[in-house]
Design an enzyme around this catalytic site. Structure first.
Site, PDB file in Angstrom:
ATOM      1  N   ASP A  93      -1.846 -55.362 -36.575  1.00 49.56           N
ATOM      2  CA  ASP A  93      -3.216 -55.751 -36.258  1.00 49.56           C
ATOM      3  C   ASP A  93      -3.821 -56.358 -37.521  1.00 49.56           C
ATOM      4  O   ASP A  93      -3.183 -56.406 -38.575  1.00 49.56           O
ATOM      5  CB  ASP A  93      -4.001 -54.559 -35.723  1.00 49.56           C
ATOM      6  CG  ASP A  93      -4.249 -53.507 -36.784  1.00 49.56           C
ATOM      7  OD1 ASP A  93      -3.857 -53.717 -37.950  1.00 49.56           O
ATOM      8  OD2 ASP A  93      -4.821 -52.461 -36.451  1.00 49.56           O
ATOM      9  N   ASP A 267      -0.862 -50.822 -26.982  1.00 45.19           N
ATOM     10  CA  ASP A 267      -0.567 -49.912 -28.104  1.00 45.19           C
ATOM     11  C   ASP A 267      -1.607 -48.819 -28.058  1.00 45.19           C
ATOM     12  O   ASP A 267      -2.745 -49.051 -27.625  1.00 45.19           O
ATOM     13  CB  ASP A 267      -0.680 -50.629 -29.456  1.00 45.19           C
ATOM     14  CG  ASP A 267      -2.130 -50.760 -29.894  1.00 45.19           C
ATOM     15  OD1 ASP A 267      -2.845 -51.633 -29.362  1.00 45.19           O
ATOM     16  OD2 ASP A 267      -2.576 -49.947 -30.737  1.00 45.19           O
TER      17      ASP A 267
END
Lengths: 375, 375
Positions: A93, A267
């Protein structure tokens, strides 16, 4: 599309999609769940165990890795895959979410974010360009744009401002990503729970063009109904030939419902975090192993699972380990949960392949509901 | 000797001994190190890992298991081996040491010990008979007599009183052990650091007759020199045809020196406890992974080890995991340390077999001293 990085949509079943993402480091079967390896480790599991559960990809956090050990240090040690002994793809990320949820004294400007580390108070700057540089240093296979993520609730005005800023950062991120064969760069749709803002964000990102698109800013307190509604408002505005990733989601039920709405990737820290706290996710629903009812239950969590954490150890033993604060309790339940999540994804993929996703969705939820403990 | 339980002394090399203990559940190669599985788990390791390191036997603590989950509960669940998924022999201590070191408001009388649980303050009584009953319920393969263990320093008067009480408890324990084919019952030599008391204790226990003899009340603050001296004062008074177990010891060096003085069995929390705190024991001596010097060291702890925890993961990664408080750091270092301890024991056994123990002892200590980090 980046060279050596592609997405193949094999089949749709209703709105559910079955595909394969091809990266320079291997394939990712979608719908996919990515276990979270925040600081270069999926908490409580050996990397070999994560592989064996069937995870094709894990996630790493730019925010944590930039603070410790630092991206330049990881690069010197051969990159994140080598550092963490993980041979398959990694998605990182961009740091946006953690700056919002963890960092102290953050200040967002057009340029980027300035914040203090939650570990030692040291000051850092994270711009869209620096985030991409960090992800390149880590050697990430899927690199996320930096975005501004808001907690729920927020005003539409704030949502629009953050969305527009994220869109400008998307442009700069895409520029900074450059050419990285075998790797992909994903844009992130923002816009809160406002339908129009989500559409504008999706269209703006599509115009820039990314290898994939994430739906960000959800699972931040809005509740499941509003989350699913927002997915429904967003997914149709994303190109069908690119993977769609719902960030930070979620429970097994969230995943099932989001797949039904066309999401390909997920996720969440839930399987490992809940595992550390004594909660198991199984075919028979959630089981809280701290509960005294399990103290003399000789049954394993799921005798038919190929994962020893589910099929070998008795609930009584797991209960004992969790109540005693033993590492093995956290290890076994984190492992069991990652294994269950992966078997759920395999079930989802198989069901879509057979054109039976809706049947699978209902049967799975019914089995969770029924449980396996007589009242 | 108990039926189906025996000790064979294969070879002596100086005072060092090489043997095999045969139990109903399998053989134990001596000198042996028993990893400590206090509450039914060797902290931070899967039982399969403990097996793979070469441990023939683990230790369980009566004190902990009587408080939680309770011996009757473990028996109902099929015994400790089944409960903890450990197929090889288990030795259980009697609870004496933990009553001294952990319990609150303990009161020792001729009858036994009354104490409060360190977990919830509940009151318990532990007599020699109850300790043996608990160990039988757990299904322990080697059952220790209840003893009174003193911390160092203490007066000779206290040491004599505790030793005499332990001797009377030994008699009652032996009686309570009864006939348990395939299992053994060990007496425990007490007497502080007083040569005469140790001799009297050893002679008293030998007169009762046990399958093995432990040297208790050491590694409680007296220091290595006094500990080794006390072993030298005790071992010659124990029968040569029974195994000798030095309780709660110790560092790799303690073990090497105690083997040189005729000890056959060891247990210690050190490899797992130190591992959880970032300390590794290796062929090259102790390595504190918290230390910043390891932050950019790409080398594994020992590239030649068959254990992945020692041969696969870089010191830089271990350093990062430990500094980040990650479970995997504790898991890897606990595993590495148990693996190193077992490989040390294998080295000791091989050296005695070859009649080269003294050479091995010196070379091993020299290698620890030399280390593997250039100054």
């Amino acid at each position: 599309m980046s060279e050596g990085f592609s997405f193949t949509l094999h089949k749709t079943d209703g709105t559910a999609r079955r595909g394969t993402i091809t990266t320079g480091r291997g394939e990712i079967r979608t719908p996919a769940f990515m276990p979270v390896g925040t600081a270069g480790t999926v908490k409580g599991l050996y990397p070999e165990q994560v592989c064996e559960t069937g995870a094709d990809i894990i996630l790493g956090n730019v925010y944590h890795l930039m603070l410790r050990p630092g991206p330049e240090e990881v690069a010197k040690l051969g990159g994140l895959h080598k550092f963490a002994n993980w041979p398959r793809p990694i998605l990182t990320d961009s740091g946006g979410f953690q700056i919002m949820s963890l960092a102290k004294l953050r200040k967002i400007s057009e340029k980027g974010a300035v914040f203090q580390s939650h570990i030692d108070g040291r000051k850092y700057e994270l711009t869209p360009e620096r985030s991409m540089e960090i992800q390149r240093l880590l050697g990430s296979d899927i690199q996320m744009q930096l975005d501004e993520c808001l907690m729920y609730p927020h005003t539409d005005k704030d949502a629009e401002r953050a969305m527009q800023l994220s869109l400008r950062w998307a442009e700069r991120s895409r520029q900074a990503f450059g050419k990285q064969p075998g790797r992909g760069n994903f844009g992130i749709v923002q816009g809160g729970v406002n339908e129009k803002l989500r559409r504008l964000s999706a269209e703006g990102l599509t115009a820039i063009g990314f290898e994939g698109y994430a739906i960000g800013g959800l699972a931040v307190g809005e509740g499941q109904a509003l989350m699913l509604q927002t997915i429904e408002n967003t997914a149709p505005h994303l190109p069908t030939d690119r993977p769609r990733y719902l960030m930070g989601v979620g429970t097994p039920e969230d995943i099932l419902e989001a797949v039904a709405r066309g999401v390909d990737m997920f996720d969440c820290v839930m399987p490992t975090r809940s595992g550390r706290h004594g909660q198991a996710f199984t075919r028979f629903g959630k089981i809280n192993l701290r509960n005294a009812r399990h103290a003399d239950d000789p049954r394993p969590l799921d005798p038919e699972s190929p994962c020893p954490a589910l099929s070998v150890y008795s609930r009584a033993y797991l209960h004992h380990l969790i109540r005693s604060g033993e590492l093995l309790g956290m290890m076994l339940l984190s492992w069991a949960n990652i294994a269950y999540y992966q078997s759920l994804m395999q079930g989802i993929r198989d069901a879509i392949d057979r054109g039976r996703f809706e049947e699978f969705r209902l049967a799975t939820k019914e089995q969770w509901q029924r449980g396996d403990i007589s009242a």
